[in-house]
Design a protein around this motif. Structure first.
Motif, PDB file in Angstrom:
ATOM      1  N   VAL A   1       0.826  -1.216   0.000  1.00  0.00           N
ATOM      2  CA  VAL A   1       0.000   0.000   0.000  1.00  0.00           C
ATOM      3  C   VAL A   1       0.858   1.263   0.000  1.00  0.00           C
ATOM      4  O   VAL A   1       0.335   2.367  -0.156  1.00  0.00           O
ATOM      5  CB  VAL A   1      -0.994   0.032   1.188  1.00  0.00           C
ATOM      6  CG1 VAL A   1      -1.885  -1.192   1.200  1.00  0.00           C
ATOM      7  CG2 VAL A   1      -0.296   0.223   2.509  1.00  0.00           C
ATOM      8  N   PHE A   2       2.144   1.098   0.166  1.00  0.00           N
ATOM      9  CA  PHE A   2       3.079   2.217   0.279  1.00  0.00           C
ATOM     10  C   PHE A   2       2.867   3.291  -0.790  1.00  0.00           C
ATOM     11  O   PHE A   2       2.764   4.478  -0.449  1.00  0.00           O
ATOM     12  CB  PHE A   2       4.500   1.647   0.225  1.00  0.00           C
ATOM     13  CG  PHE A   2       5.577   2.573   0.651  1.00  0.00           C
ATOM     14  CD1 PHE A   2       5.983   2.624   1.976  1.00  0.00           C
ATOM     15  CD2 PHE A   2       6.229   3.386  -0.261  1.00  0.00           C
ATOM     16  CE1 PHE A   2       7.008   3.461   2.391  1.00  0.00           C
ATOM     17  CE2 PHE A   2       7.246   4.234   0.139  1.00  0.00           C
ATOM     18  CZ  PHE A   2       7.631   4.264   1.471  1.00  0.00           C
ATOM     19  N   PRO A   3       2.796   2.946  -2.090  1.00  0.00           N
ATOM     20  CA  PRO A   3       2.659   4.005  -3.097  1.00  0.00           C
ATOM     21  C   PRO A   3       1.288   4.678  -3.113  1.00  0.00           C
ATOM     22  O   PRO A   3       1.091   5.660  -3.825  1.00  0.00           O
ATOM     23  CB  PRO A   3       2.936   3.292  -4.421  1.00  0.00           C
ATOM     24  CG  PRO A   3       2.813   1.850  -4.152  1.00  0.00           C
ATOM     25  CD  PRO A   3       2.981   1.638  -2.692  1.00  0.00           C
ATOM     26  N   ARG A   4       0.342   4.200  -2.325  1.00  0.00           N
ATOM     27  CA  ARG A   4      -0.993   4.805  -2.289  1.00  0.00           C
ATOM     28  C   ARG A   4      -1.127   5.876  -1.211  1.00  0.00           C
ATOM     29  O   ARG A   4      -2.197   6.433  -1.020  1.00  0.00           O
ATOM     30  CB  ARG A   4      -2.045   3.726  -2.057  1.00  0.00           C
ATOM     31  CG  ARG A   4      -2.114   2.749  -3.197  1.00  0.00           C
ATOM     32  CD  ARG A   4      -3.168   1.731  -2.957  1.00  0.00           C
ATOM     33  NE  ARG A   4      -3.193   0.776  -4.049  1.00  0.00           N
ATOM     34  CZ  ARG A   4      -4.136  -0.105  -4.202  1.00  0.00           C
ATOM     35  NH1 ARG A   4      -5.131  -0.172  -3.350  1.00  0.00           N
ATOM     36  NH2 ARG A   4      -4.083  -0.935  -5.211  1.00  0.00           N
ATOM     37  N   ILE A   5      -0.049   6.137  -0.501  1.00  0.00           N
ATOM     38  CA  ILE A   5      -0.053   7.153   0.552  1.00  0.00           C
ATOM     39  C   ILE A   5       0.738   8.361   0.047  1.00  0.00           C
ATOM     40  O   ILE A   5       1.900   8.235  -0.312  1.00  0.00           O
ATOM     41  CB  ILE A   5       0.576   6.616   1.851  1.00  0.00           C
ATOM     42  CG1 ILE A   5      -0.173   5.379   2.340  1.00  0.00           C
ATOM     43  CG2 ILE A   5       0.601   7.699   2.929  1.00  0.00           C
ATOM     44  CD1 ILE A   5       0.525   4.645   3.472  1.00  0.00           C
ATOM     45  N   GLU A   6       0.092   9.496   0.002  1.00  0.00           N
ATOM     46  CA  GLU A   6       0.749  10.725  -0.449  1.00  0.00           C
ATOM     47  C   GLU A   6       1.079  11.607   0.746  1.00  0.00           C
ATOM     48  O   GLU A   6       0.233  11.829   1.615  1.00  0.00           O
ATOM     49  CB  GLU A   6      -0.153  11.499  -1.417  1.00  0.00           C
ATOM     50  CG  GLU A   6      -0.360  10.805  -2.752  1.00  0.00           C
ATOM     51  CD  GLU A   6       0.916  10.698  -3.575  1.00  0.00           C
ATOM     52  OE1 GLU A   6       1.822  11.540  -3.425  1.00  0.00           O
ATOM     53  OE2 GLU A   6       1.006   9.749  -4.373  1.00  0.00           O
ATOM     54  N   ILE A   7       2.295  12.088   0.796  1.00  0.00           N
ATOM     55  CA  ILE A   7       2.763  12.980   1.859  1.00  0.00           C
ATOM     56  C   ILE A   7       3.402  14.200   1.202  1.00  0.00           C
ATOM     57  O   ILE A   7       4.407  14.075   0.509  1.00  0.00           O
ATOM     58  CB  ILE A   7       3.796  12.287   2.779  1.00  0.00           C
ATOM     59  CG1 ILE A   7       3.241  11.011   3.408  1.00  0.00           C
ATOM     60  CG2 ILE A   7       4.322  13.266   3.829  1.00  0.00           C
ATOM     61  CD1 ILE A   7       2.194  11.201   4.475  1.00  0.00           C
TER      62      ILE A   7
END
Length: 195
Positions: free
Chosen positions: A167-173
């Motif tokens: 899921v890492f690339p689905r989190i935007e910071i």
């Protein structure tokens, strides 16, 4: 003792705005101004323990936020290996298969670098080892602030939720984003950051 951790992503850099993988880039005038402006909107406790990644951009962001932070190598940015300092557009043209594999597979890593899965493991170990350096009353929560990199914040969220690194690339910071994690007897939880 419960722990309240505020993780803050560093201010933007010229390299970020140019679409480059980081290479220990300092803040430019724009990033420094953004960090100084954020100081008023971010609610930072005066008595919190403060830590920072070894990178120039995080140390400069912490200073602009008024934090006297200790450098902690556990907060270092993701290791991009041979991609460090290179433009994403150039890699997409020259090594599209490698870039696509890295974006899809949490176990894929740039040549000589670190995968998303490895980053989540490293950040999880840092989180789980976190403890207070200050004497506190038995019922007083420990407040900790860390200025670091967007991928480290993403990895911390994945670890706190016990989610798959996929899921890492689905989190935007975004630059100067803040997330709040709390550790209690039931483990880490993700809270809405109050700012």
């Amino acid at each position: 003792m419960d722990t309240r951790l505020l993780l803050i992503s560093h201010a933007s850099t010229a390299a970020q705005r140019a679409g480059r993988f980081p290479a220990d880039d300092p803040l430019d005038a724009r990033g420094l101004a953004e960090a100084q402006a954020a100081r008023t909107r971010l609610e930072i406790a005066d008595d919190a323990d403060a830590f920072v990644s070894p990178a120039a951009c995080t140390r400069e962001t912490a200073a602009a936020l008024g934090l006297a932070a200790s450098v902690d190598a556990g907060l270092a940015d993701m290791n991009y290996g041979a991609w460090q300092g290179r433009r994403l557009a150039d890699l997409a043209a020259k090594a599209p298969q490698d870039l696509a594999a890295w974006a899809r597979d949490p176990d894929a890593a740039p040549h000589g670098g670190e995968s998303f899965s490895q980053l989540v493991k490293r950040v999880g170990e840092w989180l789980d080892a976190l403890n207070g350096a200050k004497d506190r009353a038995p019922n007083h929560a420990l407040d900790v602030i860390a200025v670091t990199h967007a991928p480290v914040l993403r990895a911390a969220i994945v670890h706190a939720l016990g989610a798959s690194p996929a899921v890492f690339p689905r989190i935007e910071i975004a630059p100067l984003s803040m997330i709040e994690l709390r550790r209690s007897s039931r483990g880490w939880t993700w809270w809405p950051a109050s700012h």
